[in-house]
Every structure is written in structure tokens, then in C-alpha cells.
Motif scaffolding. Sequence first.
Motif, PDB file in Angstrom:
ATOM      1  N   GLY A 132       0.813  -1.220   0.000  1.00 34.55           N
ATOM      2  CA  GLY A 132       0.000   0.000   0.000  1.00 34.55           C
ATOM      3  C   GLY A 132       0.837   1.255   0.000  1.00 34.55           C
ATOM      4  N   GLY A 133       1.983   1.213  -0.640  1.00 31.56           N
ATOM      5  CA  GLY A 133       2.845   2.390  -0.714  1.00 31.56           C
ATOM      6  C   GLY A 133       3.882   2.438   0.368  1.00 31.56           C
ATOM      7  N   ASN A 134       3.693   1.634   1.421  1.00 34.20           N
ATOM      8  CA  ASN A 134       4.667   1.590   2.497  1.00 34.20           C
ATOM      9  C   ASN A 134       5.532   0.331   2.365  1.00 34.20           C
ATOM     10  N   PRO A 135       6.740   0.311   2.992  1.00 34.06           N
ATOM     11  CA  PRO A 135       7.556  -0.903   2.974  1.00 34.06           C
ATOM     12  C   PRO A 135       6.793  -2.073   3.567  1.00 34.06           C
ATOM     13  N   LEU A 136       7.061  -3.278   3.077  1.00 35.60           N
ATOM     14  CA  LEU A 136       6.361  -4.472   3.508  1.00 35.60           C
ATOM     15  C   LEU A 136       6.943  -4.939   4.835  1.00 35.60           C
ATOM     16  N   CYS A 137       6.048  -5.129   5.796  1.00 32.03           N
ATOM     17  CA  CYS A 137       6.465  -5.666   7.095  1.00 32.03           C
ATOM     18  C   CYS A 137       6.368  -7.185   7.030  1.00 32.03           C
ATOM     19  N   THR A 138       7.529  -7.840   7.112  1.00 29.76           N
ATOM     20  CA  THR A 138       7.547  -9.292   6.934  1.00 29.76           C
ATOM     21  C   THR A 138       7.414 -10.059   8.240  1.00 29.76           C
ATOM     22  N   ARG A 139       7.603  -9.350   9.384  1.00 28.89           N
ATOM     23  CA  ARG A 139       7.530 -10.075  10.654  1.00 28.89           C
ATOM     24  C   ARG A 139       7.292  -9.095  11.794  1.00 28.89           C
ATOM     25  N   ILE A 140       6.435  -9.522  12.755  1.00 28.98           N
ATOM     26  CA  ILE A 140       6.191  -8.749  13.966  1.00 28.98           C
ATOM     27  C   ILE A 140       6.210  -9.728  15.138  1.00 28.98           C
ATOM     28  N   PHE A 141       6.983  -9.385  16.162  1.00 32.81           N
ATOM     29  CA  PHE A 141       6.964 -10.236  17.357  1.00 32.81           C
ATOM     30  C   PHE A 141       7.354  -9.366  18.558  1.00 32.81           C
ATOM     31  N   PRO A 142       6.868  -9.760  19.757  1.00 29.56           N
ATOM     32  CA  PRO A 142       7.193  -8.969  20.946  1.00 29.56           C
ATOM     33  C   PRO A 142       8.653  -9.117  21.322  1.00 29.56           C
ATOM     34  N   ALA A 143       9.226  -8.058  21.811  1.00 29.11           N
ATOM     35  CA  ALA A 143      10.657  -8.045  22.092  1.00 29.11           C
ATOM     36  C   ALA A 143      10.976  -8.620  23.472  1.00 29.11           C
ATOM     37  N   ILE A 144      10.104  -8.425  24.487  1.00 24.28           N
ATOM     38  CA  ILE A 144      10.466  -8.766  25.859  1.00 24.28           C
ATOM     39  C   ILE A 144      10.561 -10.279  26.005  1.00 24.28           C
ATOM     40  N   PRO A 145      11.485 -10.712  26.874  1.00 19.85           N
ATOM     41  CA  PRO A 145      11.629 -12.154  27.117  1.00 19.85           C
ATOM     42  C   PRO A 145      10.538 -12.629  28.077  1.00 19.85           C
ATOM     43  N   GLY A 146       9.685 -13.504  27.601  1.00 11.81           N
ATOM     44  CA  GLY A 146       8.615 -14.017  28.459  1.00 11.81           C
ATOM     45  C   GLY A 146       7.588 -12.912  28.729  1.00 11.81           C
ATOM     46  N   ASN A 147       7.088 -12.864  29.971  1.00  8.40           N
ATOM     47  CA  ASN A 147       6.089 -11.870  30.344  1.00  8.40           C
ATOM     48  C   ASN A 147       6.652 -10.784  31.235  1.00  8.40           C
ATOM     49  N   LYS A 148       7.965 -10.755  31.347  1.00  7.35           N
ATOM     50  CA  LYS A 148       8.589  -9.777  32.231  1.00  7.35           C
ATOM     51  C   LYS A 148       8.711  -8.455  31.488  1.00  7.35           C
ATOM     52  N   PRO A 149       7.994  -7.423  31.988  1.00  5.65           N
ATOM     53  CA  PRO A 149       8.043  -6.134  31.267  1.00  5.65           C
ATOM     54  C   PRO A 149       9.375  -5.422  31.501  1.00  5.65           C
ATOM     55  N   THR A 150      10.017  -5.085  30.417  1.00  2.29           N
ATOM     56  CA  THR A 150      11.284  -4.350  30.509  1.00  2.29           C
ATOM     57  C   THR A 150      11.483  -3.553  29.225  1.00  2.29           C
ATOM     58  N   VAL A 151      12.309  -2.552  29.337  1.00  2.00           N
ATOM     59  CA  VAL A 151      12.514  -1.626  28.207  1.00  2.00           C
ATOM     60  C   VAL A 151      13.701  -2.099  27.367  1.00  2.00           C
ATOM     61  N   VAL A 152      13.569  -2.000  26.017  1.00  2.00           N
ATOM     62  CA  VAL A 152      14.666  -2.336  25.103  1.00  2.00           C
ATOM     63  C   VAL A 152      15.733  -1.249  25.179  1.00  2.00           C
ATOM     64  N   SER A 153      17.011  -1.671  25.373  1.00  2.00           N
ATOM     65  CA  SER A 153      18.080  -0.680  25.467  1.00  2.00           C
ATOM     66  C   SER A 153      18.951  -0.626  24.206  1.00  2.00           C
ATOM     67  N   CYS A 154      19.060  -1.744  23.531  1.00  2.00           N
ATOM     68  CA  CYS A 154      19.903  -1.749  22.304  1.00  2.00           C
ATOM     69  C   CYS A 154      19.503  -2.902  21.403  1.00  2.00           C
ATOM     70  N   LEU A 155      19.880  -2.803  20.131  1.00  2.00           N
ATOM     71  CA  LEU A 155      19.470  -3.759  19.126  1.00  2.00           C
ATOM     72  C   LEU A 155      20.608  -3.913  18.103  1.00  2.00           C
ATOM     73  N   THR A 156      20.828  -5.190  17.650  1.00  2.00           N
ATOM     74  CA  THR A 156      21.817  -5.416  16.573  1.00  2.00           C
ATOM     75  C   THR A 156      21.402  -6.653  15.781  1.00  2.00           C
ATOM     76  N   VAL A 157      21.724  -6.674  14.514  1.00  7.47           N
ATOM     77  CA  VAL A 157      21.359  -7.759  13.594  1.00  7.47           C
ATOM     78  C   VAL A 157      22.624  -8.174  12.833  1.00  7.47           C
ATOM     79  N   HIS A 158      22.792  -9.511  12.676  1.00  8.82           N
ATOM     80  CA  HIS A 158      23.922 -10.026  11.897  1.00  8.82           C
ATOM     81  C   HIS A 158      23.640  -9.839  10.403  1.00  8.82           C
ATOM     82  N   GLU A 159      24.665  -9.557   9.643  1.00  5.46           N
ATOM     83  CA  GLU A 159      24.508  -9.283   8.216  1.00  5.46           C
ATOM     84  C   GLU A 159      24.037 -10.498   7.436  1.00  5.46           C
ATOM     85  N   ASN A 160      24.210 -11.712   7.999  1.00  7.76           N
ATOM     86  CA  ASN A 160      23.740 -12.898   7.267  1.00  7.76           C
ATOM     87  C   ASN A 160      22.265 -13.192   7.517  1.00  7.76           C
ATOM     88  N   LEU A 161      21.587 -12.325   8.295  1.00  5.41           N
ATOM     89  CA  LEU A 161      20.147 -12.410   8.590  1.00  5.41           C
ATOM     90  C   LEU A 161      19.772 -13.647   9.395  1.00  5.41           C
TER      91      LEU A 161
END
Length: 881
Positions: A60-89
Motif C-alpha cells: 500500500g505504498g509503504n515498505p512491507l512488514c515481513t515479521r512482527i513479534f514482541p521483544a520482551i523475554p517471556g512476560n517480564k516487562p522491561t525496556v529495550v536498550s539496544c538492538l543489533t542484527v547479523h549481516e547474514n540475517l
Amino acid sequence: MDGQIWFLPRSLQLSSFQAYKLRVTHLYQLKQHSILVSVGEDEEGINPLVKVWNLEKRDGGNPLCTRIFPAIPGNKPTVVSCLTVHENLNFMAIGFADGSVVLTKGDITRDRHSKTQILHEGSYPVTGLAFRQSGKTTHLFVVTTENIQSYMLSVKDYPRLELDTHGCGLRCSSLSDPSQDLQFIVAGNECVYLYQPDERGPCFAFEGQKLIVHWYRGYLIIVSKDRKTSPKSEFAGNEAQNSDKQVLNIYDLCNKFIAYSSIFDDVVDVLAEWGSLYVLTRDGKIHALQEKDTQTKLEACKSMLFRKNLFEMAINLAKSHHLDSDGLSEIFRQYGDHLYNKGNHDGAIQQYIRTIGKLEPSYVIRKFLDAQRIHNLTAYLQTLHLQSLANADHTTLLLNCYTKLKDSSKLEEFIKTSESEVRFDVETAIKVLRQAGYYSHAVYLAEKHAHHEWYLKIQLEDIKNYQEALRYIGKLPFDQAESNMKRYGKILMHHVPNETTELLKILCTDYRPAGDNEAPAVLEGRRANSEEFIPVFANNSRELKAFLEHMTEVQADSPQGVYDTLLELRLQNWAHERDEQVKEKLHNEALTLLKSGRFKTVFDKALVLCQMHNFKDGVLYLYEQGKLFQQIMHYHMQNEQYKKVIEVCELYGDQEACLWEQALGYFARKEEDCKEYIAAVLKHIENKNLMPPLLVVQTLAHNSTATLSVIKDYLVNKLQKQSRQIEQDEQRIKKYREETTRIRQEIEELKASPKIFQKTKCSICTSALELPSVHFLCGHSFHQHCFESYSESDSECPTCLPENRKVMDMIRAQEQKRDLHDQFQHQLKCSNDGFSVVADYFGRGVFNKLTLITDLPVGKAAATIEAGLQRDLLIHSKRGT
């Protein structure tokens, strides 16, 4: 803060799309894929969501979102502090404020193909994450506010290693590029630390509180607070700032200098894109930092560093930017000049050595020659040779340096390199060492590198080691041994005659280099021309004689010059010898050599040698071999050896009859009493009819001692023989006349009277004659059938035909020989009785032909012709009168 993600292209045309309902907190753009990973919130509360966007596909004119998932581990609420992805995906790590780290393994763009798990738990907030790929090994660096750890993700159970016990704040860590070996950079308030996956690396002390750390193209970018008074940046504006300033420093860790420094107000982030750095400040401005090209940077840095005499830093800078060798060489030269001017010659020469191959060596050599720094110059020249860039002049100079310093060890080390490592002109080195008196070194080089001429020249002219030189020649190949013996043979013969003679014997018979173990059947020895080495023995006749005798013994086909020289030597020794026994032995040797048959082609030379040395037997032998019988007799005549004269006549008179005539003339000229010898000569002349009596009388008339009694017997015998010959001739004439008269009568009878045939038998078959029959005037009769069977011609008698044919052939031959003048002259000269030859030709009718000669010269000319004819007749007929 309103949930939108903005795109800023190079054209600076902003665009956005709504990614989250509330807000976006983290973004990670992969460098090698058009994949964007974001963390944000769609609802109130602590429930961060991770979304993976494919920027190449649209929804619809926007980039395609291929995946959505919650970031927190389990049900423990906590704030995301940093993020990194390997180049091999295949890996994605999320750090949280409660100290936990969530690792997603598998295809991060799809839920079905990935697995999420808690990798790390702790009590300190996670402030930085970084993947490090080395070959097939993958590590994850995790930094908190209190420690630093690494996980090995390529091994099961992900083993963990704690690297340090201090951490850093948010955005104060980064991963370097391969120029710094992919080290993990952690910036504390006092220092910046570098880490490998298994250990801590170097540490750099940078002041100020670190706010942001990035790595860009080999540079470390740090934004920090600095309370010190600093110059204003062109990006900071002109107004005075009362708040704390933020300093942006760009460090070159390899060369350890600050590439750029400036002051900004409230930096949001530093971004690297499109080959430039962009500084985003809180006031909504973007500042672009563009790196100067390498050459401009180097020139600026070098000029600044040269002014401060920081040459080492300039060299490191140039190397890190891969400056070409010409540029580096110029830095080394300037550094060397700087040290040279300060008097640090040792340091200067080290820099000049680094310019070899680019800087002209004469520039350096001239400096250190002027400074009388031979040690430094020697070091430079050594390196020049090691790099195979030295010419003959450099070799000469280096060797002169060694000899001036009396450094024999260095000199030996220099010249005793293996042949494959020789980096100098060998011949030049030999010349220099010889000139400096280092003969042993020069000889070593000459022998090692097969400079045979130099080796022998030094051994013979300088060291005077003749034995060694001779040994060396004996090891050379044939061609070189031959040429060097021709060149140095006289010197060697003078000092070591026996050894030199032995080597020459080998060289001229069957030469093989000493130490050559090849079997004779495989390698046939060569031999030199022995005649060419005779001049070597100029003053050594004893050795020459031994050499020549050896050659004639072992090599029968030696050159003729060998035999000629040997004959001359033997004749000289014979002529000067006083001991009779030795003289006799030498006499026999010389005569034996003459009789060897080697002097047939040089007969004259051998004869001259014998005559020069008065070698009588040799002269007579050569005369005999050359059939010079008259010379033999003249030799005896000169020595007044009368008996020898008679012997010569007896031996060779049959081959050359004039010897007796010459002997008669010789004895006739002698005034002493030679009647005995004259009588012997006359007896032989009489027996052989060699001379006319008149000529004998005229010859003996010149001798005052010869009387008539000497030739009385000769004349009486001669007259008696002639009388008997006359009687025989008269009887023969009478017989021929009677025969002629009879034949003429028969001819007349046949012509005038009838012929009566009374034969009763056939002359062929001896049977009684029967008609028909055939009769001939010669008196022979035949049966007709017998005549027809045996007759060759109807007009000739078969019985008389052979005899008649002989007579006709003789007449025909006489007719043919009537004009053979040359044959007549030859027979006249060779015959002992000339008149018999003339009479024979008269009988053939040769002189019946009339020749008319017109226009004859008169007077004296005619008399001369007549006298000449008479002389010829006398000469050619003297033996028959």
C-alpha cells in the motif's frame, strides 16, 4: 515520537510512513540488505514490538512488514536498550534495561524459520551489542554498565567469556573494521578499550565524558563533553555558548593522531553515508564532514609533520594510506637529510638505506665521502649490493672501504657468498683486491667464479706461486689449458721446467683435466699441436729435447716442425760435444732420425741443417735419398777423397753415366800423380763406350803429369775394337750386296723368262696335286679347294703371306716414322752410338725427303747455323765414334 519512520535520500527530500501507533525507539539498517529492523510501541505500557521491514517490497505504498513479534523475554516487562542484527540475517540480538539479552536464531524475517531464546541475564542494563564474524566463527559482544562479555554462537550451548569488569553507557561501544582486526571498542570516561573475542587489546587514553562512539573507514569517532575552553568550530556558530560544549574528535588509531576535531552543540548522532560523515544536532541541523583525498591529506600532514620534525609519524601516516614507494622514499630522504644535518650519521644512513632503489646512490655516497664516514658508507654500500642494485663503481668503492678499514672478516663475508647470491661485478672486485694487495682474496674470487686469466695473472705476477698456477692449469678444460700454456708457458718453464714439460707432454698427447674421472671409453682425451709449444722452450734446450723425443715416441704423426727442431737440437749437441763416446752416440741418434723417413717433404731444410753443422754422413745420406749423385761425387772431390770418387762412380754410374766423365775430368785437373785412378776410370769408359777417344785425349791433355802410357792401352784397345768392327761391317756389306744382286736377278727372270711349275704336292695338305690347282710365282702350288679354304686373298700365297706381311708392316712403319723428329732427337740423345741411330733413319728413308729452305741468312748467320749443327752432331754422337 509519533510512530513514524523517516527516509532522507541524497536529494534531501524527506518522506515517511507510519510504523507504530505510538512511538519508534530503535532502528537497525543492514548494510548488505534492504532490510530494516525497528523496535517501537503500538499501545501504552511496556510492550515493545519488533518489526522487520523489506524496503524493496511495498504494501500500500509503504515498505512491507515481513515479521512482527514482541521483544520482551517471556512476560517480564522491561525496556529495550539496544538492538543489533547479523549481516547474514541469521542472528538478531536485543538488549534490555534489566540486563537480559534475547537472541533470535534463524531467518529473522520470518516467524516460522527462527527461534528466540534468552541468551544472557544480569542485573545491569545492557548498553551495547555487536556481532563479529571471523571465518565460520560467530561471536556476540555484550556490554553492560558494569562488565563486558563475549559469546561464541557457532558452538553449541554458546560458551561465555567475561572480558572486563567495567562497562560503558549507551551508544559508547562499536565494532571496528578489518584494519583493526574487527575489535570491539568500548569507550569509558577516561579510556577507550579494544577487545578481541577472547582477550582485551590495546587501550587509548582520551579525556572527557564519552557520549557517542562510532567506527568509520579506519577512524574512531567520539563525541564527548569537554568543559575546557576550546576554539569555536565553524559548525558551532559565532554566538557565545554558555552550556557545556560537545567535542567531536576523529582519531586515526593506526598512526596515533587526531584527524579532525570540532565543537558542536547538543549532538544527536553521527551518521556515515554517501562517503561522508553527517553530524545531526538537536537544533535540527545536519553538518556534513567530507574526507579530503589521500594525496591532499598526505601533503598537508607531511608539511606539518616535517616542520615539527615528526618524520616517524609522517612515515607511519604514509604507509597506512598506502603511499607509493616514490613518496615514501622522499620522506626517508628528508628524514635522512635532517639527521645528517644534526650530525646523527648513524641514524641518517639507516634512512638513506631505505631509499635504495629510488634515490640516486651518488647523492648518499657523496655526503659520506665528504664527511669521512667510511663506516656509514660501508653499511650503505653493503645494502646496495644485497639488493643487487650496485654497479662496478659501487663494488670498487665498497671493497676500498673494506681495505681502508682493514676489515678482513667483513671482506671475506662479502666475497664468500654463494654463487647464486653474488650481487657484485666479480671482475671489478678482483681488480680492486689485487690493487689493494689482498691477493689471497682476489685469487679466491677468481677461482670460485672461473676467472682463469685473473687467477693465473695474480698467481704468477703477484704471488709468484708457479707450482699452484701449473696445478690450476692442469684442472682447466682443454681449450683454456692450451691458451694459458701458450701465454704463460715461458714463465713457468723458466721457474718450474720439469713440471711444465710434463704438463705439456700430457697436453699434446691425451689431455684430460685433473680430477676428471670420466672413463677413457666415454670421454676421449684431446691433444694440442706440439709444434706450437716449441717457442716455450726458448732457453731450455734440455727440456725441449726431452719433450720432442717424447712426442716422436708416443705420437708418430707429430707435426713436421717437431722432427725438424729435434734434428736441429741433436745436430747442435753433436757439433758441440767434446766427449768422443757421447759424440758417437749423438751422431747415431741424428742419423737414425734422418733415416726415419720424416724429412722427405722437407728435404731442403734437412740438408741445410746438416750442412750448417758439417754433418757429413747426414749430407751424404740426403744426397743419396735425393738421387743427387753428382753432389755426392763433388762432396768427395772437395775433400779430395779419390777412392770415394771411384766408389761413387761404381755405385751410381749405371744410373748417371756422366759421373765417369766428370771423374775423368776431375783427375785430369789434378797435378799430383793420379794414374791409378785415371786408369780405372778409362777402363770403365772403355767398357761402357761412354766417351769418344778424341774427347778422352783432349780431356787428359790438361794434366801435366799424365803421359801417353796412361792412355796407351785405352787407345790400342779402342783402335783394335774399331778395326774389328770395320771388318765385321765390311763382311756384312758384302753379304747384303750379294743378296741384293741375287734378288734382282730373280726379279729379272720372273719378268722376262717363263716359270715352270714342277711341284707335285699341295703346299697345304701335302697330297698329290690334282686339277684344278693354283700355282704362284714363289713356287708354291695348292689344290684349288685347299687354296680357297685357307687363302685370305686371291692374289697372295697363303704360305708366303705371313713373311710378306711383316715386311710390309716394317715399310709402313718406316713411312709413318719418317716425320717423327722429336722421337729421332730423343733416340739420338739416349743412344750410346749416335751414328747407328742416324744410319737407321737413313735406311728408313727419313732423309730422302727434300726440304727447300729459302731466304737463308748469309755470311756469319749461315756459318753459325752450320757450326751449331756440327756441335750437335758431335755431342749426340760422341759415344759411338
